[in-house]
Design a protein around this motif. Sequence first.
Motif, PDB file in Angstrom:
ATOM      1  N   PHE A 179       3.618   3.226  -5.234  1.00  0.00           N
ATOM      2  CA  PHE A 179       3.932   2.017  -4.467  1.00  0.00           C
ATOM      3  C   PHE A 179       3.205   0.876  -5.157  1.00  0.00           C
ATOM      4  N   GLU A 213      -1.657  -3.090   1.021  1.00  0.00           N
ATOM      5  CA  GLU A 213      -2.382  -1.822   1.152  1.00  0.00           C
ATOM      6  C   GLU A 213      -2.138  -1.181   2.519  1.00  0.00           C
ATOM      7  N   ARG A 215       1.050   0.605   2.018  1.00  0.00           N
ATOM      8  CA  ARG A 215       0.843   1.747   1.125  1.00  0.00           C
ATOM      9  C   ARG A 215       0.277   2.938   1.904  1.00  0.00           C
ATOM     10  N   SER A 219       2.296   6.569   2.571  1.00  0.00           N
ATOM     11  CA  SER A 219       1.764   7.720   1.828  1.00  0.00           C
ATOM     12  C   SER A 219       1.903   8.989   2.680  1.00  0.00           C
ATOM     13  N   GLY A 254       5.266   7.204  -0.851  1.00  0.00           N
ATOM     14  CA  GLY A 254       5.408   5.819  -1.268  1.00  0.00           C
ATOM     15  C   GLY A 254       6.566   5.589  -2.223  1.00  0.00           C
TER      16      GLY A 254
END
Length: 222
Positions: free
Chosen positions: A150, A176, A179, A183, A186
């Motif tokens: 990502f 972030e 992300r 996860s 990603g």
Amino acid sequence: MYFPYGEEATQYLKSRDERLGRVIDQVGHVYREVDEDLFSALVHHIVGQQISTKAQATVWRRMQEALGRVDAETVSAAGAEGLQKLGISYRKAEYIAEFADLVGRGELDLEDLRDKSDQEVIRRLSALRGVGRWTAEMLLLFCMERPDVFSYDDLALQRGLRMVYHHRRISRELFEKYRRRFSPWGSVASLYLWAVAGGAVEGMRDYAPAKKKPGPQKPRGK
């Protein structure tokens, strides 16, 4: 070949994010081609830096026609000067020739990278001249088929985030957050956000602030 993913990934993303879940349902399965040849893929990325997709395709076709196969042996034989004759800038030709020489001398084992962590692959590839973090991340995704890539440096991905979540800008902190949410899938989230950025979902728009138009210019006095 296309980037491989299945229901496990899409169901996970749907459970984590309702908006992305709706995008997944609207877009359906995303078919993005992968290239398992790390050498030619990296050269292709260097060729495409700061030029249009059309220009990249033209230069790449010339390379394939001239070299037959784009590998360390044929690129080293052509050298930087030979690459320049195919329409590649002097600096890029140097980067590509240097990369080919490293591989040819055995100082860089590309296949060895397949067993390394994402961060180690990024570290090693980013150490090469002409290769940045974004290029390394794209190789992770489209060559090594890693599931959790990502990339903050990808402008189309940021555009997709703005469109889906109605953000005016994507700060590093905000990026972030997404992300972590997506996860360990990603890469699959990236595929859908790229699709959105490319216009796959009708009615979605980019919420980035409009660029200010320059005001009227005053005539210069004598």
